[in-house]
Design a protein around this motif. Structure first.
Motif, PDB file in Angstrom:
ATOM      1  N   ALA A 100      44.415  42.608  51.295  1.00 37.70           N
ATOM      2  CA  ALA A 100      43.684  42.806  50.049  1.00 37.70           C
ATOM      3  C   ALA A 100      43.082  44.205  50.028  1.00 37.70           C
ATOM      4  CB  ALA A 100      42.584  41.761  49.915  1.00 37.70           C
ATOM      5  N   CYS A 101      43.230  44.891  48.917  1.00 34.26           N
ATOM      6  CA  CYS A 101      42.638  46.214  48.726  1.00 34.26           C
ATOM      7  C   CYS A 101      41.830  46.156  47.443  1.00 34.26           C
ATOM      8  CB  CYS A 101      43.732  47.276  48.641  1.00 34.26           C
ATOM      9  SG  CYS A 101      43.112  48.964  48.387  1.00 34.26           S
ATOM     10  N   LEU A 102      40.551  46.440  47.516  1.00 25.72           N
ATOM     11  CA  LEU A 102      39.685  46.336  46.347  1.00 25.72           C
ATOM     12  C   LEU A 102      39.998  47.440  45.353  1.00 25.72           C
ATOM     13  CD1 LEU A 102      37.353  44.845  45.001  1.00 25.72           C
ATOM     14  CD2 LEU A 102      35.769  46.340  46.232  1.00 25.72           C
ATOM     15  N   ASP A 103      40.344  47.045  44.146  1.00 25.23           N
ATOM     16  CA  ASP A 103      40.729  47.980  43.098  1.00 25.23           C
ATOM     17  C   ASP A 103      39.475  48.605  42.484  1.00 25.23           C
ATOM     18  OD1 ASP A 103      41.605  48.852  40.309  1.00 25.23           O
ATOM     19  OD2 ASP A 103      43.507  48.137  41.123  1.00 25.23           O
ATOM     20  N   TRP A 104      39.383  49.935  42.490  1.00 24.42           N
ATOM     21  CA  TRP A 104      38.135  50.579  42.053  1.00 24.42           C
ATOM     22  C   TRP A 104      37.957  50.576  40.546  1.00 24.42           C
ATOM     23  CZ3 TRP A 104      38.198  55.008  39.028  1.00 24.42           C
ATOM     24  CH2 TRP A 104      39.371  55.758  39.018  1.00 24.42           C
ATOM     25  N   THR A 105      39.008  50.338  39.764  1.00 24.63           N
ATOM     26  CA  THR A 105      38.818  50.237  38.315  1.00 24.63           C
ATOM     27  C   THR A 105      38.668  48.788  37.868  1.00 24.63           C
ATOM     28  OG1 THR A 105      41.228  50.336  38.014  1.00 24.63           O
ATOM     29  CG2 THR A 105      40.008  52.380  37.743  1.00 24.63           C
ATOM     30  N   GLU A 106      39.395  47.880  38.505  1.00 22.50           N
ATOM     31  CA  GLU A 106      39.338  46.479  38.112  1.00 22.50           C
ATOM     32  C   GLU A 106      38.286  45.680  38.877  1.00 22.50           C
ATOM     33  OE1 GLU A 106      41.318  45.104  35.522  1.00 22.50           O
ATOM     34  OE2 GLU A 106      41.459  47.283  35.260  1.00 22.50           O
ATOM     35  N   ARG A 107      37.819  46.230  39.994  1.00 22.11           N
ATOM     36  CA  ARG A 107      36.805  45.566  40.832  1.00 22.11           C
ATOM     37  C   ARG A 107      37.287  44.212  41.352  1.00 22.11           C
ATOM     38  NH1 ARG A 107      32.411  49.254  41.526  1.00 22.11           N
ATOM     39  NH2 ARG A 107      33.047  50.946  40.154  1.00 22.11           N
ATOM     40  N   ARG A 108      38.568  44.108  41.546  1.00 19.72           N
ATOM     41  CA  ARG A 108      39.190  42.909  42.112  1.00 19.72           C
ATOM     42  C   ARG A 108      40.239  43.369  43.110  1.00 19.72           C
ATOM     43  NH1 ARG A 108      42.035  39.749  37.677  1.00 19.72           N
ATOM     44  NH2 ARG A 108      42.503  38.445  39.479  1.00 19.72           N
TER      45      ARG A 108
END
Length: 236
Positions: free
Chosen positions: A176-184
């Protein structure tokens, strides 16, 4: 020096490497997963080549970048996927939810493109990355309940889709990599890299502009719908 002292010194050294704005700009540019020449990075960062060379030397010495030479050209890239993960995680922490709106139409368009779809080192991110991750999960191909993991059905899906998956790689198969625009979280790891590589090579996605932004092509939209049931609206 104790183990604690060694860790503290290492953390301080790492922090000093990314604390400089020019070096930070170079590191973020290299999150596109490609190798850049020193000249390209100098123009991107807005500094003289001689100044940029000094910065690159520090980043290479610090283990954040790897370099290679071809003829007269010096190319640099992120050292490995762990460095990319660190940068993406740090970006999430320093990007506020209410970040200032772009001041120009060009900046707004670029920001919208990055949020819609981009590469995060070697895997897909933005709304595109989230849409793919959600579709894999909804179809029982990816589990997220105890960390990211491909299911047996997921492994078979990769084979059916013609996506080469190197299971002998030392990095995690799915992460899992936290998406910095979607915050998911979106899919990273070997599986995420393989899917992104296939999407670009098969023409499902194409790079746009000089940033990491990508867009889904008409053939890609058809493929993603046929393989994962992703509606075209989710890719816009």
């Amino acid at each position: 020096m104790t183990d604690k002292d060694v860790r503290a010194a290492g953390l301080a050294a790492l922090a000093s490497l990314v604390a400089d704005e020019t070096r930070a700009a170079c590191l973020l540019a290299l999150l596109d997963g490609r190798a850049w020449t020193a000249g390209e990075l100098a123009r991107h960062a807005g500094v003289a080549p001689s100044t940029l060379s000094e910065h690159l030397g520090k980043l290479v010495a610090g283990g954040l970048l790897a370099e290679e030479r071809q003829g007269r050209h010096r190319y640099v890239r992120l050292a490995d996927a762990r460095v990319a993960q660190l940068l993406e995680d740090l970006t999430v922490q320093v990007t506020p939810d209410d970040a200032a709106r772009p001041r120009t139409l060009r900046a707004s368009s670029a920001g919208s493109a990055m949020a819609r779809g981009r590469t995060c080192y070697d895997h897909l991110a933005g709304r595109l990355g989230i849409a793919v991750t959600d579709a894999l999960t909804e179809r029982g191909l990816l589990r997220q309940d105890t960390g990211f993991a491909l299911t047996d059905a997921g492994l078979r899906w990769y084979g059916t889709a013609g996506i080469a998956l190197d299971r002998s790689a030392r990095r995690p198969l799915a992460r899992a990599c936290l998406d910095w625009t979607e915050r998911r979280p979106h899919l990273a790891g070997t599986a995420g890299a393989a899917l992104c590589r296939h999407a670009l090579e098969a023409g499902w996605c194409e790079r746009i502009g000089s940033e990491r932004a990508v867009r889904v092509t008409p053939s890609g939209a058809r493929a993603l719908y046929e393989l994962l049931g992703i509606e075209r609206e989710a890719l816009c």
